[in-house]
Design an enzyme around this catalytic site. Sequence first.
Site, PDB file in Angstrom:
ATOM      1  N   CYS A 163       6.196  -4.500  15.928  1.00  0.00           N
ATOM      2  CA  CYS A 163       5.829  -3.447  16.876  1.00  0.00           C
ATOM      3  C   CYS A 163       4.374  -3.682  17.287  1.00  0.00           C
ATOM      4  O   CYS A 163       3.519  -3.930  16.438  1.00  0.00           O
ATOM      5  CB  CYS A 163       5.993  -2.066  16.237  1.00  0.00           C
ATOM      6  SG  CYS A 163       7.696  -1.695  15.787  1.00  0.00           S
TER       7      CYS A 163
ATOM      8  N   CYS B 190       1.383  -1.581  15.601  1.00  0.00           N
ATOM      9  CA  CYS B 190       1.362  -1.343  14.153  1.00  0.00           C
ATOM     10  C   CYS B 190       0.668  -2.478  13.401  1.00  0.00           C
ATOM     11  O   CYS B 190       0.944  -3.657  13.638  1.00  0.00           O
ATOM     12  CB  CYS B 190       2.796  -1.186  13.638  1.00  0.00           C
ATOM     13  SG  CYS B 190       2.877  -0.905  11.862  1.00  0.00           S
TER      14      CYS B 190
ATOM     15  N   CYS C 233      -0.649   6.376   9.564  1.00  0.00           N
ATOM     16  CA  CYS C 233       0.542   5.694  10.086  1.00  0.00           C
ATOM     17  C   CYS C 233       0.153   4.427  10.838  1.00  0.00           C
ATOM     18  O   CYS C 233      -0.707   4.467  11.704  1.00  0.00           O
ATOM     19  CB  CYS C 233       1.280   6.558  11.104  1.00  0.00           C
ATOM     20  SG  CYS C 233       1.842   8.103  10.484  1.00  0.00           S
TER      21      CYS C 233
ATOM     22  N   CYS D 186       6.349  -6.773   7.418  1.00  0.00           N
ATOM     23  CA  CYS D 186       7.456  -6.274   8.237  1.00  0.00           C
ATOM     24  C   CYS D 186       7.793  -7.334   9.277  1.00  0.00           C
ATOM     25  O   CYS D 186       6.912  -8.043   9.758  1.00  0.00           O
ATOM     26  CB  CYS D 186       7.046  -4.976   8.942  1.00  0.00           C
ATOM     27  SG  CYS D 186       8.404  -4.158   9.824  1.00  0.00           S
TER      28      CYS D 186
ATOM     29  N   GLU E 192       0.820  -1.204   0.000  1.00  0.00           N
ATOM     30  CA  GLU E 192       0.000   0.000   0.000  1.00  0.00           C
ATOM     31  C   GLU E 192       0.858   1.260   0.000  1.00  0.00           C
ATOM     32  O   GLU E 192       1.963   1.277   0.543  1.00  0.00           O
ATOM     33  CB  GLU E 192      -0.908   0.003   1.244  1.00  0.00           C
ATOM     34  CG  GLU E 192      -1.978  -1.054   1.154  1.00  0.00           C
ATOM     35  CD  GLU E 192      -2.836  -1.136   2.401  1.00  0.00           C
ATOM     36  OE1 GLU E 192      -4.046  -1.287   2.257  1.00  0.00           O
ATOM     37  OE2 GLU E 192      -2.302  -1.067   3.512  1.00  0.00           O
TER      38      GLU E 192
ATOM     39  N   CYS F 162       3.364   8.527   0.886  1.00  0.00           N
ATOM     40  CA  CYS F 162       3.909   7.636   1.904  1.00  0.00           C
ATOM     41  C   CYS F 162       4.040   6.274   1.244  1.00  0.00           C
ATOM     42  O   CYS F 162       3.049   5.683   0.816  1.00  0.00           O
ATOM     43  CB  CYS F 162       2.938   7.589   3.092  1.00  0.00           C
ATOM     44  SG  CYS F 162       3.441   6.414   4.351  1.00  0.00           S
TER      45      CYS F 162
HETATM   46  N1  SAH Z   1       9.230   0.994  10.140  1.00  0.00           N
HETATM   47  C1  SAH Z   1       9.518   2.415  10.055  1.00  0.00           C
HETATM   48  C2  SAH Z   1       8.599   3.183   9.152  1.00  0.00           C
HETATM   49  C3  SAH Z   1       7.107   2.916   9.182  1.00  0.00           C
HETATM   50  S1  SAH Z   1       6.101   3.483  10.477  1.00  0.00           S
HETATM   51  C4  SAH Z   1       9.541   3.021  11.429  1.00  0.00           C
HETATM   52  O1  SAH Z   1       9.256   2.323  12.396  1.00  0.00           O
HETATM   53  O2  SAH Z   1       9.901   4.181  11.566  1.00  0.00           O
HETATM   54  C5  SAH Z   1       5.997   5.204  10.411  1.00  0.00           C
HETATM   55  C6  SAH Z   1       5.616   5.782  11.788  1.00  0.00           C
HETATM   56  O3  SAH Z   1       4.290   5.397  12.169  1.00  0.00           O
HETATM   57  C7  SAH Z   1       6.529   5.271  12.903  1.00  0.00           C
HETATM   58  O4  SAH Z   1       7.000   6.356  13.664  1.00  0.00           O
HETATM   59  C8  SAH Z   1       5.614   4.406  13.766  1.00  0.00           C
HETATM   60  O5  SAH Z   1       6.022   4.408  15.106  1.00  0.00           O
HETATM   61  C9  SAH Z   1       4.268   5.052  13.537  1.00  0.00           C
HETATM   62  N2  SAH Z   1       3.130   4.185  13.820  1.00  0.00           N
HETATM   63  C10 SAH Z   1       3.041   2.830  13.728  1.00  0.00           C
HETATM   64  N3  SAH Z   1       1.828   2.404  14.053  1.00  0.00           N
HETATM   65  C11 SAH Z   1       1.100   3.500  14.376  1.00  0.00           C
HETATM   66  C12 SAH Z   1      -0.248   3.718  14.777  1.00  0.00           C
HETATM   67  N4  SAH Z   1      -1.087   2.710  14.893  1.00  0.00           N
HETATM   68  N5  SAH Z   1      -0.639   4.994  15.004  1.00  0.00           N
HETATM   69  C13 SAH Z   1       0.204   6.028  14.832  1.00  0.00           C
HETATM   70  N6  SAH Z   1       1.477   5.884  14.425  1.00  0.00           N
HETATM   71  C14 SAH Z   1       1.923   4.636  14.207  1.00  0.00           C
END
Ligand code: SAH
Length: 344
Positions: free
Chosen positions: A116, A119, A332, A112, A92, A105
């Site tokens: 986390c 996420c 995000c 991945c 996506e 984006c």
């Molecule tokens: N893997 C990379 C890039 C993708 S995530 C990284 O971790 O930086 C981009 C941003 O979105 C990251 O800062 C992550 O912490 C944030 N993120 C992930 N899940 C989220 C959520 N459910 N709500 C808000 N931000 C989120």
Amino acid sequence: MKKILIGLTRQECEQFAEDIGEKKYRGRQIYKWIYEKRAASFEQMSDLPQTLREKLREHALLGFMTVAEIDDRSSSGSVKYLFRLPDGRHIESVYIPEANRTTLCISSQVGCALNCRFCATARLGLKRNLTAGEIVEQALAIMRLRDEDITNIVFMGMGEPFANYDNVIKAAAIFTDDNGMAIGARRTVISTSGLADKIKRYADEGHKYRLAISLNSPFQEQRAELMPIAKKWDLDALLQAVRYYAIKSRKAPTFEYVLLAGVNDSHRHALALKKIVKSMPCKLNLIPYNPTVELFSRPDKEHVDQFARWLLPLNTGLSVRWSKGDDVNAACGQLAGKQSEWVR
Ligand code: SAH
């Protein structure tokens, strides 16, 4: 096998031209057609002789992703694109229009590996890395479909960019090449969950793209719970690498901090976060959580403002990113591809 041209650098296009018995400058013409004029077919490359265009059809493909779905229902104007890759996998990308810029984006991996807790992409597990071509094609395809220029690229879609380091750096070089797509290097952001070794390497290589680091907790123990990668690269190692980058590059990195209600948004968290942010030249971006899993919720607006006030005074840029597109799961941390790809 046909050669895929999207993802080739200018030099590689020249080499390709020579490989098919043409002069080098033909490669430069092809390069311009792909990246600057965003040609959708070889037929459109009107200053190439017809015989060469035929040769290209025989030996090459521009790219080969298809748009599987477009979700433009978000009231924010954000549009989510679901692409189908040649192996049937999906990724996506999100188009985000704002007053003075237009951001894409984009994804760097299918799924991945980092898991986390907050996420949605984590639920997919890692399927594979994207090629540089597949990374670049997301942007080219969207620009072509919309017939519009993009001013900013953020590597904040699916995947951990620094776990696919070489392809991400190659794609960023293509995005920012003045002879082609010509997106500003300072308008290109690579976001990492904190692979300290790669942050150092990135600093040593002297790249001009902006760097963002997902911090999400100022405490090692909690960070390791939220982001298991922190067991490998702990907070001390991470901060050391980021400081090394800040000094070496003379550029302020951005810390991203997802606010999870009742988890990492207390006064104690704010003070510890402030101490980190004050320890080096950097910026801070607070991201109120976008719902994905039931485990977490977003603090309300008043509390987000309170948290920001606890951080003051900060002699650095502080911003709050109220995500666009969370009404269509395009914000995000909400990119999870097709349901069918979920592993659990
Ligand atoms: N893997 C990379 C890039 C993708 S995530 C990284 O971790 O930086 C981009 C941003 O979105 C990251 O800062 C992550 O912490 C944030 N993120 C992930 N899940 C989220 C959520 N459910 N709500 C808000 N931000 C989120």
